[in-house]
Design an enzyme around this catalytic site. Structure first.
Site, mmCIF file in Angstrom:
data_model
loop_
_atom_site.group_PDB
_atom_site.id
_atom_site.type_symbol
_atom_site.label_atom_id
_atom_site.label_comp_id
_atom_site.label_asym_id
_atom_site.label_seq_id
_atom_site.Cartn_x
_atom_site.Cartn_y
_atom_site.Cartn_z
ATOM 1 N N ASP A 314 0.839 -1.200 0.000
ATOM 2 C CA ASP A 314 0.000 0.000 0.000
ATOM 3 C C ASP A 314 0.874 1.250 0.000
ATOM 4 O O ASP A 314 0.616 2.213 0.719
ATOM 5 C CB ASP A 314 -0.932 -0.039 1.219
ATOM 6 C CG ASP A 314 -2.095 0.941 1.102
ATOM 7 O OD1 ASP A 314 -2.302 1.494 0.000
ATOM 8 O OD2 ASP A 314 -2.774 1.175 2.113
ATOM 9 N N ARG A 318 0.042 9.121 0.526
ATOM 10 C CA ARG A 318 -0.762 9.275 1.751
ATOM 11 C C ARG A 318 -0.204 8.420 2.890
ATOM 12 O O ARG A 318 -0.504 8.665 4.054
ATOM 13 C CB ARG A 318 -2.228 8.895 1.479
ATOM 14 C CG ARG A 318 -2.419 7.458 1.091
ATOM 15 C CD ARG A 318 -3.860 7.046 0.795
ATOM 16 N NE ARG A 318 -3.841 5.697 0.234
ATOM 17 C CZ ARG A 318 -3.597 5.396 -1.035
ATOM 18 N NH1 ARG A 318 -3.396 6.360 -1.897
ATOM 19 N NH2 ARG A 318 -3.533 4.153 -1.451
ATOM 20 N N ASN A 319 0.593 7.393 2.557
ATOM 21 C CA ASN A 319 1.161 6.518 3.571
ATOM 22 C C ASN A 319 2.635 6.784 3.836
ATOM 23 O O ASN A 319 3.338 5.948 4.396
ATOM 24 C CB ASN A 319 0.948 5.052 3.183
ATOM 25 C CG ASN A 319 -0.512 4.655 3.337
ATOM 26 O OD1 ASN A 319 -1.231 5.246 4.141
ATOM 27 N ND2 ASN A 319 -0.949 3.683 2.565
ATOM 28 N N ASP A 332 2.268 2.864 7.716
ATOM 29 C CA ASP A 332 1.084 2.101 7.378
ATOM 30 C C ASP A 332 1.412 0.703 6.889
ATOM 31 O O ASP A 332 1.263 0.377 5.722
ATOM 32 C CB ASP A 332 0.307 2.833 6.268
ATOM 33 C CG ASP A 332 -1.071 3.185 6.759
ATOM 34 O OD1 ASP A 332 -1.632 2.390 7.507
ATOM 35 O OD2 ASP A 332 -1.554 4.263 6.395
HETATM 36 P P1 ADP Z 1 -5.140 4.738 8.061
HETATM 37 O O1 ADP Z 1 -4.149 4.070 7.175
HETATM 38 O O2 ADP Z 1 -5.865 3.814 8.967
HETATM 39 O O3 ADP Z 1 -6.069 5.602 7.272
HETATM 40 P P2 ADP Z 1 -2.935 6.351 8.893
HETATM 41 O O4 ADP Z 1 -1.944 5.551 9.636
HETATM 42 O O5 ADP Z 1 -2.606 6.579 7.452
HETATM 43 O O6 ADP Z 1 -4.368 5.697 9.038
HETATM 44 O O7 ADP Z 1 -3.112 7.731 9.649
HETATM 45 C C1 ADP Z 1 -4.077 8.689 9.279
HETATM 46 C C2 ADP Z 1 -3.500 10.100 9.399
HETATM 47 O O8 ADP Z 1 -3.052 10.351 10.731
HETATM 48 C C3 ADP Z 1 -2.283 10.336 8.508
HETATM 49 O O9 ADP Z 1 -2.635 10.739 7.232
HETATM 50 C C4 ADP Z 1 -1.545 11.431 9.273
HETATM 51 O O10 ADP Z 1 -2.084 12.690 8.978
HETATM 52 C C5 ADP Z 1 -1.846 11.088 10.725
HETATM 53 N N1 ADP Z 1 -0.757 10.264 11.281
HETATM 54 C C6 ADP Z 1 -0.669 8.921 11.285
HETATM 55 N N2 ADP Z 1 0.457 8.497 11.879
HETATM 56 C C7 ADP Z 1 1.112 9.597 12.278
HETATM 57 C C8 ADP Z 1 2.373 9.844 12.946
HETATM 58 N N3 ADP Z 1 3.164 8.838 13.310
HETATM 59 N N4 ADP Z 1 2.716 11.125 13.197
HETATM 60 C C9 ADP Z 1 1.923 12.135 12.808
HETATM 61 N N5 ADP Z 1 0.749 11.987 12.172
HETATM 62 C C10 ADP Z 1 0.335 10.739 11.900
HETATM 63 MG MG MG Z 2 -3.144 5.361 5.603
#
Ligand code: ADP
Ligand code: MG
Length: 450
Positions: A314, A318-319, A332
């Site tokens: 993935d 965005r990840n 992610d």
């Molecule tokens: P999912 O994959 O379940 O949608 P994510 O892990 O991509 O969730 O996280 C969603 C959002 O949260 C990211 O786009 C980012 O903005 C924020 N985020 C996630 N992990 C972090 C991190 N380690 N530090 C800062 N922001 C984070």
């Molecule tokens: Mg994500």
């Protein structure tokens, strides 16, 4: 706690099990739960030279700390190791033999599909309690209701509350390990009392991402309350215990203390997701050198995954997250696996997934390379959605016929060449991440990024 056997090498990560004040100023004081890195052995096997997170170095007693190690790949970690799925009443009774009061398991109800059955051994006899599923809640007595099985088990562990006995010992499903136990054993379990949750910073598909503070450092916390999802995230955390690289978002630990929710604690990435970062700054702020550096960062993280036989599945802007000091790191790992078929292709991000992965579920490092090409295109177009002006259902047939996106405006031709190599329809013709990283490094070294 831990007994020292073979000496730990420099670079070994540890977590403190006790507070240590230090006896001399050559010692490195620390508090329980702090992370330390071994710098060197000493003549005394009971002492190591170690470094804390702010870089201070000193001596530490080995028996105050625990080595953190990757949880073995393939370990079946379960938040509900007492859940045995669809087994019959007779099978349940056999599993709870020999009798031991308080020994229990949960199975799917055979008589009432959708319901569950709690089977408890009690003074030589097995009692079967029907767990009714009603309007999204679970209940045995229609008085107390629970959101999930974990909460129900926790409740009846603390209090018999009408059952013949309280739940004392789970009968583990064969082949599974209780996630809580395994994270503690390997040094990844954190204590909830050491974590302060400050504010919500992101919305994930399965739960909010929060900013927190752990032992004085800012951390990101993913909290998952639903049991089935939590189980999926245990797998993500397991993968993360095995990974350590400057361009991968680092796992700090996991909290499963609270039986009905799971917290995954990672390093805090102050500048958020790469796609948002690119969109909000845009061309006027981000120069060619910066874009190339992000590309190189991601390629290095992916080279590490490639070398360790991990497939991300993935990879997309965005990840990828951006740290305070502008370092891009891949995150992610929800879909990261060591190669096994994915069940549901309908949820795949079509525009990022290689044709063979969409068609035959063939995920490999080479399908990650395809996604990396799309990610490069995202970087150089400042976060545009790939295949602009092409309807989603048109994308796959077009791509299968050999269509490739044009270079984004202002993208250096040498970088576009790298993208196109990633989009070879024959996966074996796509370069490995090691090569991609070398090419990007060459572009950087020769200033070809303008
Ligand atoms: P999912 O994959 O379940 O949608 P994510 O892990 O991509 O969730 O996280 C969603 C959002 O949260 C990211 O786009 C980012 O903005 C924020 N985020 C996630 N992990 C972090 C991190 N380690 N530090 C800062 N922001 C984070
Ligand atoms: Mg994500």
């Amino acid at each position: 706690m831990s007994v020292v056997q073979t000496p730990w090498q420099a670079g070994t990560e540890c977590v403190a099990n006790y507070d240590f004040d230090g006896k001399t100023d050559q010692d490195l004081p620390f508090t329980k739960g702090e992370f330390l890195t071994i710098v060197a052995v000493t003549k005394d096997p009971n002492w190591y030279k170690a470094k804390n997170k702010v870089g201070r170095v000193g001596f530490i007693p080995a028996n105050y700390v625990q080595k953190r190690e990757g949880v073995k790949a393939g370990t079946k970690l379960s938040l509900m190791p007492w859940f045995h799925g669809k087994i019959t009443r007779e099978q349940a009774e056999r599993l709870l033999y020999p009798p031991e009061t308080g020994l229990f398991l949960v199975r799917e109800s055979t008589n009432y599909p959708g319901d569950y059955t709690l089977c408890v051994s009690c003074e030589g006899k097995v009692e079967h309690y029907r767990i009714i599923y009603k309007a999204g809640k679970l209940t045995i007595d229609e008085e107390v209701y629970f959101d999930n099985l974990m909460q129900l088990v926790e409740h009846y562990t603390n209090d018999a509350d009408g059952l013949c006995t309280n739940l004392m010992k789970p009968k583990l499903m064969e082949g599974t390990v209780a996630a809580q136990d395994e994270f503690s054993r390997s040094g990844w379990a954190l204590k909830k009392s050491d974590l302060q949750i400050l504010q919500t910073i992101g919305k994930g598909e399965f739960g909010d991402v929060m900013l927190g503070e752990y032992k004085g450092s800012k951390v990101a916390v993913k909290c998952i309350k639903n049991d089935a999802t939590a189980q999926a995230f245990v797998a993500e955390a397991l993968v993360m215990t095995q990974l350590r690289h400057k361009n991968l978002v680092q796992l700090l630990g996991v909290i499963v203390e609270d039986k009905s929710s799971l917290y995954i604690v990672t390093e805090f990435m102050a500048k958020g997701s790469l796609v948002d970062y690119l969109r909000s700054r845009g061309r006027s702020v981000l120069g060619g050198e910066c874009l190339l550096q992000f590309s190189l960062d991601v390629s290095e993280g992916m080279e590490y995954l490639e070398a360790n036989n991990f497939v991300h599945r993935d990879l997309a802007a965005r990840n990828v997250l951006v740290s305070e000091d502008n370092i891009a790191k891949v995150s992610d790992f929800g879909l990261t696996k060591e190669a096994s078929a994915i069940q549901d292709t309908s949820k795949l991000p079509v525009k990022w997934t290689s044709p063979e992965a969409l068609r035959e579920k063939l995920f490999s490092t080479k399908s990650d390379v395809w996604s990396f090409g799309i990610l490069l295109w995202e970087i150089y177009s400042f976060g545009r959605v790939p295949y602009p002006r092409i309807a989603l259902r048109e994308v796959v047939p077009k791509v299968e016929r050999g269509y490739k996106m044009d270079a984004p405006d202002g993208c250096p031709p040498v970088v576009y060449e790298v993208m196109k190599k990633c989009w070879h329809l024959d996966p074996t013709q796509r370069p490995p991440f090691r090569k991609l990283r070398e090419q990007l490094q060459h572009i950087k070294a020769n200033g070809l990024y303008q």
